[in-house]
Structure formats: C-alpha cells, structure tokens
Design a protein around this motif. Structure first.
Motif, PDB file in Angstrom:
ATOM      1  N   ASN A  42       0.844  -1.201   0.000  1.00 21.09           N
ATOM      2  CA  ASN A  42       0.000   0.000   0.000  1.00 21.09           C
ATOM      3  C   ASN A  42       0.879   1.251   0.000  1.00 21.09           C
ATOM      4  OD1 ASN A  42      -1.982   1.886   0.220  1.00 21.09           O
ATOM      5  ND2 ASN A  42      -2.827   1.120   2.139  1.00 21.09           N
ATOM      6  N   GLN A  43       1.449   1.532  -1.170  1.00 25.05           N
ATOM      7  CA  GLN A  43       2.328   2.695  -1.313  1.00 25.05           C
ATOM      8  C   GLN A  43       2.364   3.118  -2.781  1.00 25.05           C
ATOM      9  OE1 GLN A  43       6.221   2.045   0.259  1.00 25.05           O
ATOM     10  NE2 GLN A  43       6.956   4.036  -0.351  1.00 25.05           N
ATOM     11  N   CYS A  44       2.033   4.364  -3.046  1.00 31.78           N
ATOM     12  CA  CYS A  44       2.082   4.901  -4.400  1.00 31.78           C
ATOM     13  C   CYS A  44       3.546   5.052  -4.825  1.00 31.78           C
ATOM     14  CB  CYS A  44       1.376   6.246  -4.453  1.00 31.78           C
ATOM     15  SG  CYS A  44       1.436   7.007  -6.097  1.00 31.78           S
ATOM     16  N   PRO A  45       3.907   4.629  -6.047  1.00 28.86           N
ATOM     17  CA  PRO A  45       5.293   4.763  -6.490  1.00 28.86           C
ATOM     18  C   PRO A  45       5.717   6.216  -6.723  1.00 28.86           C
ATOM     19  CG  PRO A  45       3.947   3.852  -8.248  1.00 28.86           C
ATOM     20  CD  PRO A  45       3.081   3.927  -7.019  1.00 28.86           C
ATOM     21  N   HIS A  46       4.760   7.120  -6.867  1.00 27.52           N
ATOM     22  CA  HIS A  46       5.081   8.526  -7.125  1.00 27.52           C
ATOM     23  C   HIS A  46       5.448   9.284  -5.859  1.00 27.52           C
ATOM     24  CE1 HIS A  46       3.462  12.787  -7.591  1.00 27.52           C
ATOM     25  NE2 HIS A  46       4.560  12.778  -8.301  1.00 27.52           N
ATOM     26  N   PHE A  47       4.627   9.155  -4.845  1.00 26.87           N
ATOM     27  CA  PHE A  47       4.778  10.005  -3.657  1.00 26.87           C
ATOM     28  C   PHE A  47       4.990   9.206  -2.385  1.00 26.87           C
ATOM     29  CE2 PHE A  47       3.185  13.845  -1.242  1.00 26.87           C
ATOM     30  CZ  PHE A  47       4.143  14.712  -1.750  1.00 26.87           C
ATOM     31  N   GLY A  48       4.847   7.886  -2.458  1.00 26.24           N
ATOM     32  CA  GLY A  48       5.077   7.034  -1.299  1.00 26.24           C
ATOM     33  C   GLY A  48       3.953   7.005  -0.282  1.00 26.24           C
ATOM     34  N   VAL A  49       2.819   7.593  -0.613  1.00 23.29           N
ATOM     35  CA  VAL A  49       1.689   7.641   0.323  1.00 23.29           C
ATOM     36  C   VAL A  49       0.813   6.401   0.178  1.00 23.29           C
ATOM     37  CG1 VAL A  49       1.626  10.157   0.351  1.00 23.29           C
ATOM     38  CG2 VAL A  49       0.228   8.919  -1.302  1.00 23.29           C
ATOM     39  N   ALA A  50       0.006   6.141   1.197  1.00 22.73           N
ATOM     40  CA  ALA A  50      -0.994   5.075   1.107  1.00 22.73           C
ATOM     41  C   ALA A  50      -2.017   5.464   0.034  1.00 22.73           C
ATOM     42  CB  ALA A  50      -1.672   4.877   2.456  1.00 22.73           C
ATOM     43  N   LEU A  51      -2.571   4.481  -0.629  1.00 25.87           N
ATOM     44  CA  LEU A  51      -3.422   4.737  -1.793  1.00 25.87           C
ATOM     45  C   LEU A  51      -4.881   5.076  -1.470  1.00 25.87           C
ATOM     46  CD1 LEU A  51      -1.946   1.882  -3.908  1.00 25.87           C
ATOM     47  CD2 LEU A  51      -1.839   4.289  -4.509  1.00 25.87           C
ATOM     48  N   GLU A  52      -5.431   4.536  -0.402  1.00 22.53           N
ATOM     49  CA  GLU A  52      -6.875   4.687  -0.174  1.00 22.53           C
ATOM     50  C   GLU A  52      -7.228   6.095   0.304  1.00 22.53           C
ATOM     51  OE1 GLU A  52      -5.514   2.897   3.805  1.00 22.53           O
ATOM     52  OE2 GLU A  52      -4.801   3.068   1.774  1.00 22.53           O
ATOM     53  N   TRP A  53      -8.397   6.555  -0.122  1.00 22.79           N
ATOM     54  CA  TRP A  53      -8.866   7.881   0.288  1.00 22.79           C
ATOM     55  C   TRP A  53      -9.750   7.792   1.520  1.00 22.79           C
ATOM     56  CZ3 TRP A  53     -14.178   8.638  -0.242  1.00 22.79           C
ATOM     57  CH2 TRP A  53     -14.837   7.730  -1.054  1.00 22.79           C
ATOM     58  N   MET A  54     -10.215   6.606   1.842  1.00 27.12           N
ATOM     59  CA  MET A  54     -10.906   6.298   3.091  1.00 27.12           C
ATOM     60  C   MET A  54     -10.715   4.806   3.321  1.00 27.12           C
ATOM     61  SD  MET A  54     -14.929   6.651   1.939  1.00 27.12           S
ATOM     62  CE  MET A  54     -15.577   6.199   3.523  1.00 27.12           C
ATOM     63  N   PRO A  55     -10.959   4.289   4.507  1.00 19.24           N
ATOM     64  CA  PRO A  55     -10.681   2.871   4.763  1.00 19.24           C
ATOM     65  C   PRO A  55     -11.262   1.935   3.694  1.00 19.24           C
ATOM     66  CG  PRO A  55     -11.266   3.949   6.803  1.00 19.24           C
ATOM     67  CD  PRO A  55     -11.501   4.955   5.688  1.00 19.24           C
ATOM     68  N   ASP A  56     -10.397   1.087   3.160  1.00 18.09           N
ATOM     69  CA  ASP A  56     -10.776   0.052   2.200  1.00 18.09           C
ATOM     70  C   ASP A  56     -11.368   0.586   0.896  1.00 18.09           C
ATOM     71  OD1 ASP A  56      -9.877  -1.829   4.067  1.00 18.09           O
ATOM     72  OD2 ASP A  56     -11.847  -1.916   5.013  1.00 18.09           O
ATOM     73  N   ALA A  57     -11.042   1.812   0.529  1.00 18.89           N
ATOM     74  CA  ALA A  57     -11.504   2.407  -0.734  1.00 18.89           C
ATOM     75  C   ALA A  57     -10.303   2.586  -1.657  1.00 18.89           C
ATOM     76  CB  ALA A  57     -12.209   3.734  -0.483  1.00 18.89           C
ATOM     77  N   PHE A  58     -10.008   1.564  -2.454  1.00 21.77           N
ATOM     78  CA  PHE A  58      -8.827   1.550  -3.320  1.00 21.77           C
ATOM     79  C   PHE A  58      -9.159   1.704  -4.803  1.00 21.77           C
ATOM     80  CE2 PHE A  58      -7.529  -0.578   0.540  1.00 21.77           C
ATOM     81  CZ  PHE A  58      -6.299  -0.013   0.781  1.00 21.77           C
ATOM     82  N   LEU A  59     -10.431   1.610  -5.171  1.00 19.58           N
ATOM     83  CA  LEU A  59     -10.797   1.640  -6.585  1.00 19.58           C
ATOM     84  C   LEU A  59     -11.430   2.960  -6.982  1.00 19.58           C
ATOM     85  CD1 LEU A  59     -12.309  -1.939  -7.030  1.00 19.58           C
ATOM     86  CD2 LEU A  59      -9.954  -1.169  -7.398  1.00 19.58           C
ATOM     87  N   ASP A  60     -11.367   3.246  -8.287  1.00 19.74           N
ATOM     88  CA  ASP A  60     -12.023   4.447  -8.806  1.00 19.74           C
ATOM     89  C   ASP A  60     -13.543   4.268  -8.753  1.00 19.74           C
ATOM     90  OD1 ASP A  60     -12.498   2.669 -10.911  1.00 19.74           O
ATOM     91  OD2 ASP A  60     -11.478   3.866 -12.412  1.00 19.74           O
ATOM     92  N   SER A  61     -14.273   5.303  -9.118  1.00 20.35           N
ATOM     93  CA  SER A  61     -15.736   5.268  -8.989  1.00 20.35           C
ATOM     94  C   SER A  61     -16.386   4.202  -9.875  1.00 20.35           C
ATOM     95  CB  SER A  61     -16.334   6.644  -9.304  1.00 20.35           C
ATOM     96  OG  SER A  61     -16.026   7.012 -10.636  1.00 20.35           O
ATOM     97  N   LYS A  62     -15.735   3.828 -10.964  1.00 22.46           N
ATOM     98  CA  LYS A  62     -16.274   2.786 -11.843  1.00 22.46           C
ATOM     99  C   LYS A  62     -15.812   1.387 -11.434  1.00 22.46           C
ATOM    100  CE  LYS A  62     -16.617   5.855 -15.794  1.00 22.46           C
ATOM    101  NZ  LYS A  62     -16.189   6.123 -17.169  1.00 22.46           N
TER     102      LYS A  62
END
Length: 109
Positions: A42-62
């Motif tokens: 769980n780490q973005c290769p660009h900025f090193g941050v965790a990917l989810e915007w809220m708990p267990d939310a890893f996918l785009d809206s679609k």
C-alpha cells in the motif's frame, strides 16, 4: 521456492473496493477481481503515500482501476501498472499470494 505465510484475512472480507491490512509491519491491500485476488504494497510509487482515500476504498468510482488518493493516478488491477497520472509507466509493488481454504497467504520479500 516461494515461501507463503498465512494471514488472518478471510477472502470473504474483501469488499468491492478492496481491503487494506497490515502484515509483519508492512501495509498491504488486496483486491478481489472475479476469481482472483491481487495483493500490493500500500504505497504509491510517485509520492510514497498510502493509496486509499478512506478505509478500504482503493478503486475508482467505476471500480475498474486502483486509484491513488493523492494525485488520482490509475493502476491496472491485475498488474499494478500505472496508466494515468504522475507515476505513469511505474507499477505498484505486487506481492505473491494464494488462497488456501478461504484464507489469504502471502509471500512477502
């Protein structure tokens, strides 16, 4: 030979948008896609941050791509390859995994 270790993750707990968890001090997330489960660090290769915007939310809206909460980069669910955003061309760190009797097993490096 790959050494798999058991986690306490029941694959039935994986939500439609993924499931974040810690294992041996590292942050991971998993996505269930049809009959397969994909696990990434769980780490973005660009900025090193965790990917989810809220708990267990890893996918785009679609629910077609993994999306980074920081800069909206989009990653392929099956490969982790970034096809849009500031880290385009990079990939998430994929972790070998398998499902044994409904439980997730990992082969962390």
């Amino acid at each position: 030979m790959v050494q798999y270790l058991p986690t306490n993750i029941d694959v039935l707990r994986i939500r439609e948008t993924g499931l974040g968890f810690r294992f041996q001090g590292m942050r991971y997330f998993c996505i269930a896609d049809e009959d397969d489960v994909y696990v990434y660090v769980n780490q973005c290769p660009h900025f090193g941050v965790a990917l989810e915007w809220m708990p267990d939310a890893f996918l785009d809206s679609k629910r077609q791509n993994i999306q980074c909460s920081q800069h909206s980069a989009l990653f392929d669910i099956q490969s982790g390859f970034c096809h849009r955003g500031p880290c385009e061309g990079d990939s998430l760190t994929k972790v070998a995994s398998k499902v044994v009797n409904g439980a997730l097993w990992l082969a962390p490096d």
